[in-house]
Motif scaffolding. Sequence first.
Motif, PDB file in Angstrom:
ATOM      1  N   HIS A 217      -6.024  10.796   9.887  1.00 49.62           N
ATOM      2  CA  HIS A 217      -6.146   9.882   8.738  1.00 49.62           C
ATOM      3  C   HIS A 217      -5.036   9.029   8.631  1.00 49.62           C
ATOM      4  O   HIS A 217      -4.305   8.828   7.601  1.00 49.62           O
ATOM      5  N   LEU A 218      -4.626   8.089   9.684  1.00 53.76           N
ATOM      6  CA  LEU A 218      -3.566   7.070   9.667  1.00 53.76           C
ATOM      7  C   LEU A 218      -3.816   6.156   9.212  1.00 53.76           C
ATOM      8  O   LEU A 218      -4.955   5.542   9.198  1.00 53.76           O
ATOM      9  N   GLU A 219      -2.674   5.501   8.304  1.00 48.44           N
ATOM     10  CA  GLU A 219      -2.938   4.107   7.744  1.00 48.44           C
ATOM     11  C   GLU A 219      -1.416   3.501   7.784  1.00 48.44           C
ATOM     12  O   GLU A 219      -0.509   4.000   7.956  1.00 48.44           O
ATOM     13  N   ALA A 220      -1.642   2.130   8.064  1.00 51.17           N
ATOM     14  CA  ALA A 220      -0.552   1.219   8.158  1.00 51.17           C
ATOM     15  C   ALA A 220       0.038   1.068   6.548  1.00 51.17           C
ATOM     16  O   ALA A 220      -0.691   0.845   5.640  1.00 51.17           O
ATOM     17  N   HIS A 221       1.304   1.287   6.671  1.00 54.78           N
ATOM     18  CA  HIS A 221       1.937   1.198   5.164  1.00 54.78           C
ATOM     19  C   HIS A 221       3.064   0.151   5.273  1.00 54.78           C
ATOM     20  O   HIS A 221       3.817  -0.246   6.015  1.00 54.78           O
ATOM     21  N   HIS A 222       2.858  -0.716   4.294  1.00 58.27           N
ATOM     22  CA  HIS A 222       4.326  -1.754   4.062  1.00 58.27           C
ATOM     23  C   HIS A 222       5.356  -0.964   3.518  1.00 58.27           C
ATOM     24  O   HIS A 222       5.407  -0.610   2.466  1.00 58.27           O
ATOM     25  N   ILE A 223       6.509  -1.206   4.380  1.00 55.01           N
ATOM     26  CA  ILE A 223       7.641  -0.613   3.988  1.00 55.01           C
ATOM     27  C   ILE A 223       8.176  -1.070   2.541  1.00 55.01           C
ATOM     28  O   ILE A 223       8.512  -0.619   1.525  1.00 55.01           O
ATOM     29  N   SER A 224       8.298  -2.294   2.477  1.00 51.11           N
ATOM     30  CA  SER A 224       8.502  -3.341   1.409  1.00 51.11           C
ATOM     31  C   SER A 224       7.053  -3.797   0.946  1.00 51.11           C
ATOM     32  O   SER A 224       6.493  -4.473   1.469  1.00 51.11           O
ATOM     33  N   HIS A 225       6.678  -3.059  -0.219  1.00 46.86           N
ATOM     34  CA  HIS A 225       5.470  -3.264  -0.925  1.00 46.86           C
ATOM     35  C   HIS A 225       4.786  -4.691  -0.787  1.00 46.86           C
ATOM     36  O   HIS A 225       5.376  -5.610  -1.047  1.00 46.86           O
ATOM     37  N   TRP A 226       3.508  -4.722  -0.612  1.00 52.44           N
ATOM     38  CA  TRP A 226       2.760  -5.692  -0.608  1.00 52.44           C
ATOM     39  C   TRP A 226       2.920  -6.764  -1.549  1.00 52.44           C
ATOM     40  O   TRP A 226       3.213  -7.995  -1.487  1.00 52.44           O
ATOM     41  N   SER A 227       2.871  -6.144  -2.671  1.00 55.88           N
ATOM     42  CA  SER A 227       2.968  -7.122  -4.125  1.00 55.88           C
ATOM     43  C   SER A 227       4.346  -7.456  -4.325  1.00 55.88           C
ATOM     44  O   SER A 227       4.641  -8.392  -5.047  1.00 55.88           O
ATOM     45  N   ASP A 228       5.351  -6.758  -3.975  1.00 54.18           N
ATOM     46  CA  ASP A 228       6.663  -7.117  -4.175  1.00 54.18           C
ATOM     47  C   ASP A 228       7.400  -8.013  -3.102  1.00 54.18           C
ATOM     48  O   ASP A 228       8.555  -8.684  -3.328  1.00 54.18           O
ATOM     49  N   ASP A 229       6.722  -8.187  -1.853  1.00 50.77           N
ATOM     50  CA  ASP A 229       7.311  -9.039  -0.889  1.00 50.77           C
ATOM     51  C   ASP A 229       6.205  -9.975   0.046  1.00 50.77           C
ATOM     52  O   ASP A 229       5.981  -9.487   1.199  1.00 50.77           O
ATOM     53  N   PRO A 230       5.484 -10.987  -0.623  1.00 53.02           N
ATOM     54  CA  PRO A 230       4.465 -11.456  -0.061  1.00 53.02           C
ATOM     55  C   PRO A 230       4.976 -12.219   1.277  1.00 53.02           C
ATOM     56  O   PRO A 230       4.208 -12.424   2.317  1.00 53.02           O
ATOM     57  N   VAL A 231       6.144 -12.571   1.566  1.00 55.57           N
ATOM     58  CA  VAL A 231       6.546 -13.060   2.922  1.00 55.57           C
ATOM     59  C   VAL A 231       6.525 -12.235   4.189  1.00 55.57           C
ATOM     60  O   VAL A 231       6.224 -12.693   5.242  1.00 55.57           O
TER      61      VAL A 231
END
Length: 163
Positions: A119-133
Motif C-alpha cells: 500500500h505504497l503512496e508518494a508523500h510530499h515532504i513539504s505539503h502540497w498546499s503549503d509549497d506550490p513551487v
Amino acid sequence: MNIHDLEIVKRIDRTKDPIKKRIYAAKELWRIYAIAGEITIDWDLAEEALAVIISENTNKYQKMGARILLDGYFGPKEVNNMIEEVAVVTERNDPLVVRWRKKIKKRDDVCQGCGSTEHLEAHHISHWSDDPVNQINPNNGILLCNKCHAKAHPELSEEFFNT
C-alpha cells in the motif's frame, strides 16, 4: 480526413468545456504545422510560455496553452525535464504529478517510514498546499505506506488513506 483526424474531431466535440475545445483544436493545428515543418522556435515566446507554466498566478487554461506551445517546440519529454522542479500544477491528476509519483515509487521502492512494501503512496515532504513551487520536485517526495502516510497527516482522517 484519416481515422486519426476523425478521432481528434470526436474528442474535441465530446469536450464540454468551450475553452478546452479551443485549446485541443489549437493543439491539433500546432501538430499539423509541426509535421509540415512550418514551425521555427520563437525564443521569446518560449520563455514567456515557460514563465506561464511556473507562475502561481496563471490559470489552468493558460498553463495548457503554454504547454502546447512548448511541447510543439521541444517535445513533451524534454518539456517535462525542463519544468519538473519549478512548474506549479493545480490538479493532483496532472500528468506531471503522475510522473512525480512514478519517480518517487521507482526511487524509494519501500516505505521510508517502516520499510513496508504494501500500500505504497508518494508523500510530499513539504505539503502540497503549503509549497506550490515544489509540488512536482522529486526532492520533495518520499514513499510511505498508507499507515505512515496517515501519521504524516494527522490533520486528515484515517479514512482518507484507506487504512
